[in-house]
Design an enzyme around this catalytic site. Structure first.
Site, short mmCIF file in Angstrom:
data_model
loop_
_atom_site.label_atom_id
_atom_site.label_comp_id
_atom_site.label_asym_id
_atom_site.label_seq_id
_atom_site.Cartn_x
_atom_site.Cartn_y
_atom_site.Cartn_z
N ASP A 55 38.28 38.75 43.06
CA ASP A 55 37.73 37.60 42.36
C ASP A 55 36.54 37.13 43.21
O ASP A 55 36.44 37.48 44.38
CB ASP A 55 38.82 36.52 42.28
CG ASP A 55 38.27 35.18 41.82
OD1 ASP A 55 37.60 35.16 40.78
OD2 ASP A 55 38.50 34.17 42.52
N ASP A 79 34.56 33.51 42.82
CA ASP A 79 34.54 32.08 43.13
C ASP A 79 35.77 31.67 43.93
O ASP A 79 36.91 31.98 43.54
CB ASP A 79 34.49 31.25 41.84
CG ASP A 79 33.19 31.44 41.08
OD1 ASP A 79 32.20 31.86 41.70
OD2 ASP A 79 33.15 31.16 39.87
#
Length: 226
Positions: A20, A22
């Protein structure tokens, strides 16, 4: 669900590792930074919190947040120039080590491709290994929505990307690493999930992760055991 020792073993022999972006690869939430930059930070941060907690569908949250922000192409470009995303300590070394071991690295993000590509370039990750949402703009640069056909625009989208990668490359062992509910739900089809709390701790992710780390140094250390 895999045990902690099984997860570590799967990580050590993974053919591909998906991150991922963010609050995992970078310290901030890209959409919140964009909102702040456009002067609507508070309204959007609250909605991000709900989305990450899993209390509304990802697509609903994304649509509503973007309709508040309504950023222009110029604002997005200026954000990247004036406030480039801050890499989380240790990520550069970890990605380098994975590459040295010929493990493929992918970025799968519910954030925006224009920001995520900037991050990928810093980490020497090929741009065709980036899966993220695309903002759309009118010819005059004004906000025109986002590409709803991208798998990452939907709840469950990260899992769809991983299924696609397994099919495309023939990967048997794919590990997903992230901080949020949308990352956790990508396993399965991911072989294992590693929860990351180096920037923010989300209790429901921590509680449901068989292996939860708070620094990339822990992952580097595990790779040294090979």
């Amino acid at each position: 669900m895999t045990t902690e020792s099984q997860t570590k073993e799967l990580f050590r022999r993974a053919e591909a590792v998906c991150f991922d972006v963010d609050s995992t690869v970078i310290k901030e939430e890209g959409i919140d930074e964009l909102a702040k930059f456009c002067g609507v930070g508070d309204a959007v941060t609250e909605m991000t919190r709900k989305a990450m907690g899993g209390s509304m569908t990802f697509k609903t949250a994304l649509t509503e947040r973007l309709s508040i922000i309504r950023c222009s192409r110029e604002q997005v470009n200026k954000l990247i120039t004036d406030h480039p995303p801050q890499l989380t300590p240790g990520i550069r070394e970890l990605v380098d080590r994975l590459h040295q071991r010929n493990i493929k690295v992918f970025l799968i993000s519910g954030g925006f491709r224009c920001i995520v590509e900037h991050v990928a370039t810093q980490l020497n990750i090929p741009l065709h290994h980036v899966y993220a949402n695309r903002l759309k703009f009118y010819f005059n640069g004004e906000y025109a929505g986002f590409d709803e056909s991208q798998p990452t625009a939907e709840s469950g989208g990260k899992g769809k990307v991983i299924s696609m990668l397994k099919e495309q490359y023939g990967f048997k062992t794919v590990v997903m690493i992230g901080d949020g509910a949308t990352d956790l739900e990508a396993c399965p089809p991911a072989s294992a999930f590693i929860g990351f709390g180096g920037n923010v701790t989300r209790p429901q992710v921590k509680d449901r992760s068989s292996w939860y780390v708070t620094s990339f140094g822990e992952l580097l250390k595990e790779l040294e055991k090979i």
